[in-house]
Every structure is written in structure tokens, then in C-alpha cells.
Design a protein around this motif. Structure first.
Motif, mmCIF file in Angstrom:
data_model
loop_
_atom_site.group_PDB
_atom_site.id
_atom_site.type_symbol
_atom_site.label_atom_id
_atom_site.label_comp_id
_atom_site.label_asym_id
_atom_site.label_seq_id
_atom_site.Cartn_x
_atom_site.Cartn_y
_atom_site.Cartn_z
ATOM 1 N N TRP A 14 0.781 -1.239 0.000
ATOM 2 C CA TRP A 14 0.000 0.000 0.000
ATOM 3 C C TRP A 14 0.810 1.284 0.000
ATOM 4 N N ASN A 15 2.083 1.215 0.324
ATOM 5 C CA ASN A 15 2.932 2.402 0.313
ATOM 6 C C ASN A 15 3.752 2.411 -0.978
ATOM 7 N N PRO A 16 3.502 3.356 -1.886
ATOM 8 C CA PRO A 16 4.224 3.370 -3.160
ATOM 9 C C PRO A 16 5.740 3.479 -3.005
ATOM 10 N N TRP A 17 6.236 3.962 -1.889
ATOM 11 C CA TRP A 17 7.678 4.091 -1.689
ATOM 12 C C TRP A 17 8.306 2.858 -1.064
ATOM 13 N N ALA A 18 7.509 1.933 -0.528
ATOM 14 C CA ALA A 18 8.057 0.733 0.114
ATOM 15 C C ALA A 18 8.359 -0.321 -0.941
ATOM 16 N N LYS A 19 9.606 -0.746 -1.000
ATOM 17 C CA LYS A 19 9.991 -1.808 -1.945
ATOM 18 C C LYS A 19 9.783 -3.181 -1.314
ATOM 19 N N THR A 20 10.368 -3.382 -0.142
ATOM 20 C CA THR A 20 10.215 -4.637 0.597
ATOM 21 C C THR A 20 10.211 -4.320 2.091
ATOM 22 N N VAL A 21 9.498 -5.148 2.858
ATOM 23 C CA VAL A 21 9.487 -5.001 4.313
ATOM 24 C C VAL A 21 9.480 -6.405 4.911
ATOM 25 N N GLU A 22 10.354 -6.630 5.903
ATOM 26 C CA GLU A 22 10.413 -7.919 6.583
ATOM 27 C C GLU A 22 10.370 -7.711 8.096
ATOM 28 N N ARG A 43 12.129 -4.274 9.120
ATOM 29 C CA ARG A 43 13.142 -3.582 8.326
ATOM 30 C C ARG A 43 12.637 -3.526 6.893
ATOM 31 N N GLY A 44 12.709 -2.333 6.314
ATOM 32 C CA GLY A 44 12.231 -2.180 4.954
ATOM 33 C C GLY A 44 13.193 -1.400 4.091
ATOM 34 N N SER A 45 13.027 -1.563 2.797
ATOM 35 C CA SER A 45 13.769 -0.807 1.807
ATOM 36 C C SER A 45 12.783 0.157 1.158
ATOM 37 N N TYR A 46 13.118 1.460 1.179
ATOM 38 C CA TYR A 46 12.199 2.497 0.725
ATOM 39 C C TYR A 46 12.862 3.429 -0.279
ATOM 40 N N LYS A 47 12.109 3.799 -1.306
ATOM 41 C CA LYS A 47 12.566 4.829 -2.235
ATOM 42 C C LYS A 47 12.784 6.099 -1.424
ATOM 43 N N LEU A 70 1.287 10.963 1.814
ATOM 44 C CA LEU A 70 0.409 10.462 2.870
ATOM 45 C C LEU A 70 -0.968 10.119 2.299
ATOM 46 N N HIS A 71 -1.472 10.958 1.416
ATOM 47 C CA HIS A 71 -2.771 10.681 0.786
ATOM 48 C C HIS A 71 -2.687 9.456 -0.131
ATOM 49 N N ASP A 72 -1.546 9.272 -0.804
ATOM 50 C CA ASP A 72 -1.346 8.066 -1.630
ATOM 51 C C ASP A 72 -1.337 6.811 -0.760
ATOM 52 N N MET A 73 -0.709 6.901 0.414
ATOM 53 C CA MET A 73 -0.692 5.751 1.325
ATOM 54 C C MET A 73 -2.104 5.437 1.809
ATOM 55 N N ALA A 74 -2.870 6.464 2.157
ATOM 56 C CA ALA A 74 -4.247 6.248 2.606
ATOM 57 C C ALA A 74 -5.059 5.560 1.519
ATOM 58 N N ALA A 75 -4.925 6.026 0.283
ATOM 59 C CA ALA A 75 -5.650 5.407 -0.828
ATOM 60 C C ALA A 75 -5.202 3.963 -1.024
ATOM 61 N N GLY A 76 -3.915 3.689 -0.835
ATOM 62 C CA GLY A 76 -3.403 2.328 -0.976
ATOM 63 C C GLY A 76 -3.934 1.389 0.097
ATOM 64 N N ILE A 77 -4.003 1.866 1.333
ATOM 65 C CA ILE A 77 -4.544 1.049 2.433
ATOM 66 C C ILE A 77 -5.998 0.706 2.136
ATOM 67 N N LYS A 78 -6.779 1.703 1.765
ATOM 68 C CA LYS A 78 -8.196 1.501 1.460
ATOM 69 C C LYS A 78 -8.355 0.503 0.304
ATOM 70 N N ARG A 79 -7.598 0.704 -0.753
ATOM 71 C CA ARG A 79 -7.681 -0.180 -1.930
ATOM 72 C C ARG A 79 -7.346 -1.619 -1.549
ATOM 73 N N GLN A 80 -6.256 -1.814 -0.818
ATOM 74 C CA GLN A 80 -5.823 -3.171 -0.458
ATOM 75 C C GLN A 80 -6.830 -3.866 0.455
ATOM 76 N N LEU A 81 -7.264 -3.187 1.493
ATOM 77 C CA LEU A 81 -8.181 -3.835 2.439
ATOM 78 C C LEU A 81 -9.556 -4.103 1.817
ATOM 79 N N GLU A 82 -10.041 -3.213 0.997
ATOM 80 C CA GLU A 82 -11.354 -3.431 0.398
ATOM 81 C C GLU A 82 -11.302 -4.439 -0.737
ATOM 82 N N SER A 83 -10.149 -4.610 -1.381
ATOM 83 C CA SER A 83 -10.055 -5.603 -2.458
ATOM 84 C C SER A 83 -9.781 -7.007 -1.911
ATOM 85 N N GLU A 84 -9.255 -7.096 -0.680
ATOM 86 C CA GLU A 84 -8.930 -8.397 -0.070
ATOM 87 C C GLU A 84 -10.096 -8.982 0.719
ATOM 88 N N SER A 85 -11.223 -8.294 0.733
ATOM 89 C CA SER A 85 -12.365 -8.810 1.534
ATOM 90 C C SER A 85 -13.068 -9.947 0.874
#
Length: 140
Positions: A29-37, A51-55, A125-140
């Protein structure tokens, strides 16, 4: 530097909290996050670290703080000196009302760049909010 975004998700607060508490989901959901573990053992709880790798930021370690299921949680990191991303969750008629509060305190001379950083971070921040909403509503 502080930023804020509010939105609604058609999912119950418990589902939203659990999804956000697992920061490995951030790469979805975060366009700048490449990977997170996750770098601490199960279960995910207050004090869990990721730990994550971020643009634009490189490698960042985040810790879950202020962890109260299903009401609020905070990601704390050393990005931009000292940064927090706080999530406040409240039940709503359609599911969950989410408020994201971003706060960063750039160190030393980087403080002079705060106005420029803010212009970059508020839309993100608004892009992240849209990504969270998109991911959670599409995974239902």
C-alpha cells in the motif's frame, strides 16, 4: 513537520488494525516501500520491529509502539531523524474511520528543507491512505 489524512474503509476495526500492525503489508500500500520484513519473532505486538527498503530513504527500521488493538498503533522509525506514523481507528457505519497522523523531525540542517519535504510528504500520505483503502477493500 506534521501531516494528517482521514478516510473510511469498509472493513471492521479489528481487520484494519491487524492488517496495519503487520508492517510487511506496507509494500502493498505504500508506493515508496519496496520490501518489508519482520525482524522480531511472533506474535506481532508492541515492540515488534520491521526492516524495509524504501525509495528516497533506503533501509529503515520501524518499531510498533502505542499498540492498542483495535484502536490505535504507531510506527516509529529513525527515518528523517525521528518519525512516527500514527493510525487511529474508530468504528463507523460502513466499517472503520481511519485517521493517519505523520510526524517527522529532520535533524540539524535538514530542518531547513522542511517546507520542501512537506510538499513531497503530504501528497504521499494521501497516496498511502488510498493504498490502504484499496488493499483492504479488495482483499475482503
Amino acid at each position: 513537520m506534521q501531516m494528517e489524512s482521514e478516510f473510511d474503509i469498509a472493513q471492521p476495526p479489528e481487520r484494519v488494525f491487524d492488517y496495519l500492525a503487520d508492517i510487511t503489508n506496507e509494500a502493498k500500500w505504500n508506493p515508496w516501500a519496496k520490501t518489508v520484513e519482520r525482524i522480531t519473532p511472533d506474535p506481532i505486538a508492541q515492540g515488534s520491529r520491521f526492516r524495509g527498503s524504501y525509495k528516497r530513504f533506503g533501509t529503515v527500521v520501524q518499531e510498533l509502539t502505542d499498540f492498542e488493538r483495535p484502536k490505535h498503533l504507531t510506527y516509529h522509525s529513525d527515518a528523517m531523524g525521528n518519525a512516527e506514523l500514527k493510525f487511529e481507528l474508530n468504528p463507523s457505519a460502513g466499517g472503520t474511520s481511519v485517521r493517519i497522523l505523520g510526524e517527522a523531525h529532520p535533524p540539524g540542517p535538514m530542518r531547513l528543507l522542511e517546507p520542501l519535504m512537506r510538499r513531497m510528504m503530504v501528497p504521499h500520505l494521501h497516496d498511502m491512505a488510498a493504498g490502504i483503502k484499496r488493499q483492504l477493500e479488495s482483499e475482503s
